[in-house]
Structure formats: structure tokens, C-alpha cells
Design a protein around this motif. Structure first.
Motif, short mmCIF file in Angstrom:
data_model
loop_
_atom_site.label_atom_id
_atom_site.label_comp_id
_atom_site.label_asym_id
_atom_site.label_seq_id
_atom_site.Cartn_x
_atom_site.Cartn_y
_atom_site.Cartn_z
N GLY A 78 47.32 23.67 37.75
CA GLY A 78 47.71 24.73 38.67
C GLY A 78 48.22 25.99 37.99
N GLN A 79 48.72 25.85 36.76
CA GLN A 79 49.31 27.01 36.08
C GLN A 79 48.30 28.10 35.75
N PRO A 80 47.17 27.79 35.09
CA PRO A 80 46.21 28.88 34.84
C PRO A 80 45.58 29.41 36.12
N LEU A 81 45.46 28.56 37.14
CA LEU A 81 44.94 29.03 38.42
C LEU A 81 45.85 30.12 38.98
N THR A 82 47.15 29.86 38.92
CA THR A 82 48.13 30.85 39.38
C THR A 82 48.01 32.14 38.58
N GLN A 83 47.87 32.01 37.26
CA GLN A 83 47.80 33.19 36.40
C GLN A 83 46.51 33.98 36.62
N ILE A 84 45.42 33.29 36.90
CA ILE A 84 44.14 33.98 37.15
C ILE A 84 44.24 34.83 38.40
N ARG A 122 36.49 55.41 40.20
CA ARG A 122 35.71 54.50 41.04
C ARG A 122 34.74 53.69 40.20
N LYS A 123 34.12 54.37 39.24
CA LYS A 123 33.17 53.69 38.36
C LYS A 123 33.87 52.63 37.53
N ARG A 124 35.04 52.96 36.99
CA ARG A 124 35.77 52.00 36.16
C ARG A 124 36.25 50.81 36.99
N ASP A 125 36.71 51.07 38.21
CA ASP A 125 37.15 49.97 39.08
C ASP A 125 35.98 49.04 39.41
N ALA A 126 34.82 49.63 39.69
CA ALA A 126 33.64 48.82 40.01
C ALA A 126 33.23 47.97 38.82
N GLU A 127 33.26 48.58 37.63
CA GLU A 127 32.89 47.84 36.42
C GLU A 127 33.89 46.71 36.15
N LEU A 128 35.17 46.99 36.39
CA LEU A 128 36.19 45.97 36.18
C LEU A 128 35.99 44.81 37.16
N ALA A 129 35.75 45.14 38.43
CA ALA A 129 35.55 44.09 39.44
C ALA A 129 34.33 43.24 39.09
N GLU A 130 33.27 43.88 38.62
CA GLU A 130 32.07 43.13 38.23
C GLU A 130 32.35 42.23 37.03
N ARG A 131 33.09 42.75 36.07
CA ARG A 131 33.41 41.96 34.87
C ARG A 131 34.26 40.75 35.24
N LEU A 132 35.25 40.95 36.09
CA LEU A 132 36.10 39.84 36.52
C LEU A 132 35.31 38.84 37.36
N SER A 133 34.41 39.34 38.19
CA SER A 133 33.59 38.45 39.02
C SER A 133 32.76 37.53 38.14
N ARG A 134 32.16 38.09 37.10
CA ARG A 134 31.32 37.27 36.21
C ARG A 134 32.16 36.20 35.52
N LEU A 135 33.36 36.56 35.10
CA LEU A 135 34.24 35.58 34.44
C LEU A 135 34.59 34.43 35.39
N ILE A 136 34.93 34.77 36.61
CA ILE A 136 35.37 33.74 37.56
C ILE A 136 34.18 32.93 38.07
N LYS A 142 43.15 38.43 31.12
CA LYS A 142 44.26 39.18 30.53
C LYS A 142 43.73 40.19 29.51
N GLY A 143 42.69 39.80 28.78
CA GLY A 143 42.11 40.69 27.79
C GLY A 143 41.37 41.87 28.38
N ALA A 144 41.08 41.80 29.68
CA ALA A 144 40.37 42.90 30.33
C ALA A 144 41.25 44.13 30.50
N ASP A 145 42.57 43.95 30.35
CA ASP A 145 43.50 45.07 30.54
C ASP A 145 44.67 44.93 29.58
N PRO A 146 44.42 45.02 28.27
CA PRO A 146 45.47 44.72 27.30
C PRO A 146 46.67 45.66 27.36
#
Length: 233
Positions: free
Chosen positions: A174-180, A35-49, A106-110
Motif C-alpha cells: 500500500g505504501q508505493p500505491l499511496t506515493q504514486i 499546455r503542451k508541457r502539461d499534456a506531455e507530462l500527463a502522457e508520460r505519467l499515463s504510460r508509466l502507470i 518522482k523523477g518526472a519532476d525532480p
């Protein structure tokens, strides 16, 4: 001998089962560490986006403004070459930002370790505040970038020369949007359910459905039982 008028006492296991009831589909079977790792991942992705949004949303507004300004002119005063020169660098800059963001996601989960685990747990817990924040950030990205791409394609029908030059750049954006969106969906599958609900209220869920289909997530989600909104009208 038992008195036939006396109700039978259920065995302890049965009593326990009746109190427990049917298993909930929102039971969270993740460990505290997961749960902690999922929360940290979601926060990290949120900051990127959110960072991408802060830079790309103003560009989208400028793209719309330039096209609207040209559209407002009398036909004899329209200069499509000028429109191309105004809009092209904005599209290229937006694409660069999204490509950088996609690379960081992509680098968040190599090693795909998180995505494999996320798929297993996609349906096992209620949305967390971190996941809700991530879904909201994705909603803004899709609403602004995806919405601008669709809007610009429609508007450029009135400007055939500009459309010939700018159409491929809209496709490229549209391509990177799809990939994100696809990348986030692989990491935290449940977030796309939230995102689908947010976008359906804006009439933009078809954008997300197209992306999910393009990245093959529709097959994965159907297998997880998460495809209900994909099939909704």
C-alpha cells in the motif's frame, strides 16, 4: 439636454462587461507552452502507470485466486503455510513494480517546478484527453491494487497464521500505491478530481480519500477549492 423618454445608452465598457458576463471557472490561463508541457507530462505519467498496470494486475488476480482456492477448501484441509508460500512472492513482486513506478514518477519532476505550476493551474481548465487517460490509468491501479489489499485483509481474517505473515506485506504494497497517487496529485492536481469521480461510481472513492489525507494533499486541495469531493459522503 437628454430626452427623459429616451433610454440611456450604456457606456462601451458596461456593454462589453454585460456581454462578457461572470468569469468562467474553467478559463484556461496557461500559455501554449504550458499546455503542451502539461499534456506531455500527463502522457508520460499515463504510460508509466499503464505499464505498471499491465504487470501488477495479473499478480493481483493470482493473489485473489490463491486466497479463494484456500477459502473453498474444507477447514481441515486448509494449509495456511502453503497459502503464505503462494501469495508472499506475488505481493513482493507487486511491491517491487510499484516502487519502481513511484521512483519514475518522482523523477518526472525532480525540482518540483511542474508541481508548483500545476497547483497554480489546477482549477483553471477543463480536463484534457491526456488527463482523462491518466485518471483512467490511476483508477485501474487503485481498483486492482488498492481493492485487492482491502479484499485480502478481510479474507485473511479467516486465516490468522497467514494474516500474521502476509499482513505486513499488504501494508508494504500500500505504501508505493499511496506515493504514486500522491505524486501524480502533486504534478497534475486536477487529475485527482477526475479520479475521484471515476472511483465514486465504483464505491472506491474512500480509498482515494484516505490516500489524499495520508499524503497531505487534502490541505492543499482545500486551499485550491478542489476539496468538494473530499468532503462528500
Amino acid at each position: 439636454m437628454r430626452d427623459p423618454n429616451t433610454a440611456a445608452t450604456p457606456p462601451p465598457d458596461a456593454a462589453h462587461h454585460s456581454q462578457k458576463g461572470a468569469p468562467s471557472d474553467t478559463t484556461d490561463d496557461r500559455s501554449d507552452e504550458e499546455r503542451k508541457r502539461d499534456a506531455e507530462l500527463a502522457e508520460r505519467l499515463s504510460r508509466l502507470i499503464e505499464d505498471a498496470n499491465s504487470r501488477v494486475v495479473p499478480l493481483c488476480k493470482m493473489i485473489r485466486k490463491h486466497i479463494e482456492n484456500m477459502e473453498a477448501k474444507k477447514e481441515e484441509d486448509r494449509n495456511e503455510s502453503e497459502l503464505v508460500e503462494q501469495v508472499r512472492p506475488l505481493l513482493q513482486q507487486a511491491e517491487k513494480i510499484l516502487n519502481e513506478t513511484q521512483g519514475m514518477i518522482k523523477g518526472a519532476d525532480p525540482d518540483n517546478r511542474l508541481s508548483d505550476r500545476a497547483k497554480r493551474h489546477a482549477q483553471t481548465h477543463r480536463a484534457t484527453p491526456e488527463e482523462q487517460r491518466l485518471a483512467e490509468a490511476l483508477k485501474v491501479l487503485l481498483e486492482e491494487v488498492g481493492g485487492t489489499i482491502e479484499w485480502a485483509r478481510d479474507k485473511l481474517d479467516s486465516f490468522p497464521k497467514a494474516k500474521r505473515d502476509l499482513g505486513p506485506l499488504l501494508d508494504a504494497l500500500g505504501q508505493p500505491l499511496t506515493q504514486i497517487v500522491g505524486g501524480v496529485g502533486m504534478l497534475l492536481a486536477g487529475v485527482l478530481n477526475l479520479l475521484g469521480n471515476l472511483l465514486s461510481g465504483l464505491g472506491l472513492d474512500s480509498l482515494l480519500k484516505g490516500i489524499v489525507a495520508a499524503t497531505g494533499l487534502d490541505k492543499i486541495y482545500s486551499g485550491l477549492g478542489l476539496g468538494k469531493w473530499l468532503n462528500s459522503k
